[in-house]
Design an enzyme around this catalytic site. Structure first.
Site, PDB file in Angstrom:
ATOM      1  N   LYS A 192     -54.419 -23.306  -8.852  1.00 62.77           N
ATOM      2  CA  LYS A 192     -54.627 -22.646 -10.144  1.00 62.77           C
ATOM      3  C   LYS A 192     -56.114 -22.612 -10.484  1.00 62.77           C
ATOM      4  O   LYS A 192     -56.566 -21.712 -11.196  1.00 62.77           O
ATOM      5  CB  LYS A 192     -53.794 -23.317 -11.234  1.00 62.77           C
ATOM      6  CG  LYS A 192     -54.184 -24.738 -11.580  1.00 62.77           C
ATOM      7  CD  LYS A 192     -55.318 -24.830 -12.604  1.00 62.77           C
ATOM      8  CE  LYS A 192     -55.821 -26.255 -12.716  1.00 62.77           C
ATOM      9  NZ  LYS A 192     -57.007 -26.369 -13.604  1.00 62.77           N
ATOM     10  N   VAL A 278     -67.302 -27.579 -10.304  1.00 68.16           N
ATOM     11  CA  VAL A 278     -66.209 -26.610 -10.366  1.00 68.16           C
ATOM     12  C   VAL A 278     -65.263 -26.892  -9.207  1.00 68.16           C
ATOM     13  O   VAL A 278     -65.554 -26.557  -8.052  1.00 68.16           O
ATOM     14  CB  VAL A 278     -66.749 -25.161 -10.291  1.00 68.16           C
ATOM     15  CG1 VAL A 278     -65.605 -24.160 -10.354  1.00 68.16           C
ATOM     16  CG2 VAL A 278     -67.731 -24.910 -11.422  1.00 68.16           C
TER      17      VAL A 278
END
EC number: 1.1.1.94
Length: 330
Positions: A192, A278
């Site tokens: 996701k 990230v």
């Protein structure tokens, strides 16, 4: 007086601190946050704050903090809340301090970059005597720490273990659902992040909300194929750790994966990105590589990985996705 188990959360970043304070707020368990820096411990102890991680948020009065790993020796529940790529090294370093009966819970969303392995597999190799579980789902650290209603999933090899952990860690504002599908829960959480970057690219490039909706839907199809190929339950991705987490991180600007994608969409690269780690940027390349090795069709994931690596420009990526052969949806 606490009646529940001693819970140690390893990692005093935003997510680890948030988990520690929300679990401590239940009042049922002794909760200790194990930090690397003594300065962090001193700040939490004296001010009830961890400003670098969670600015402006007052932490639970019942939360303890320490930099001494010996605190692990009597903890039956240990949450590993460091970044995904640091989980294996942390397990090696802390193994001598852990109880043989401890349940170690992975609280990171990703796959090992070098090998493509699930994080529970990485920890199981390093910690063969401990139970290894995983916690995932839609929950921003600041929301959790503020006591806003949050629901996530905790998965273990045995459903009974997951249910016991869910009971021990849940509270009035933090609800955990037990699962026996560690594979599906982990891969949903990892993939996701990749799709949230893709949602950011859509937003940054001004492609519209219809494109975002299409991407979320087709992204779920990719996730289900990847999960099923790895032996997980494809239906798991329709739950909190897949769809739920994707809706959150693919639409909210609290998500660093979304913000990173917006940077890519606006400029075609992330040269101007100066934000935090990230996780999706790691996961994109790993998932794309593993999908190619296992012959899993993952066009969105492949496109995100190629854009991040500078191997594909945005216009070409969109063109390729929109001119793929037309097939049945399912």
């Amino acid at each position: 007086m606490t009646t529940g188990p001693h819970v140690v959360v390893v990692g005093a970043g935003a997510f680890g601190t948030a988990l520690a304070t929300v679990i401590a707020e239940t009042g049922d368990s002794r909760v200790t946050l194990l930090a690397r820096r003594t300065e962090t411990v001193a700040e939490i102890t004296s001010t009830r704050r961890n400003e670098p991680a969670l600015p402006g948020i007052t932490l639970s009065a019942g939360l303890e903090a320490t930099a001494d790993p010996h605190v692990l020796k009597d903890a039956p529940i240990v949450l590993f809340a460091m970044p995904s790529q640091a989980q294996g090294a942390a397990a090696r370093d802390l193994a001598p301090h852990l109880s043989d009966e401890a349940a170690v819970v992975v609280c990171a969303k990703g796959m090992e970059k070098a090998s493509g392995r699930l994080l529970t597999d990485v920890l199981a190799e390093e910690l063969p005597r401990q139970h290894v579980a995983v916690l995932s789902g839609p929950g921003f650290a600041a929301d959790i720490a503020r006591g806003l209603p949050t629901a996530m999933v905790i998965a273990a090899a045995a459903l009974e273990t997951a249910a016991s952990l869910a009971q021990a860690l849940s509270g009035p504002t933090f609800r955990l659902y037990p699962s026996g599908d560690r594979i599906g829960v982990q891969l949903g959480g990892a993939l996701k992040n990749v799709l949230a970057i893709a949602c950011g690219i859509v937003e940054g490039a001004g492609l519209g909300d219809s494109a975002r909706a299409a991407l979320i839907s087709r992204g779920l199809a990719e996730m289900s194929r990847f999960v099923a190929d790895h032996g997980g339950d494809a239906a798991t991705v329709t739950g909190l750790s897949g769809l739920g987490d994707l809706v959150l991180t693919g639409t909210s600007h609290q998500s660093r994966n979304l913000r990173f994608g917006i940077e890519l969409g606006r400029h075609g690269n992330a040269d101007g990105w100066s934000g935090d780690l990230v996780e999706g940027a790691f996961a994109a390349g790993v998932a794309s590589r593993v999908a190619a090795e296992r012959n899993i069709d993952m066009p969105i994931t492949d496109a995100v990985a190629a854009i991040i690596d500078g191997k594909l420009d945005l216009a070409t990526a969109i063109g390729r996705l929109m001119t793929r052969p037309i097939t049945q949806e399912f």
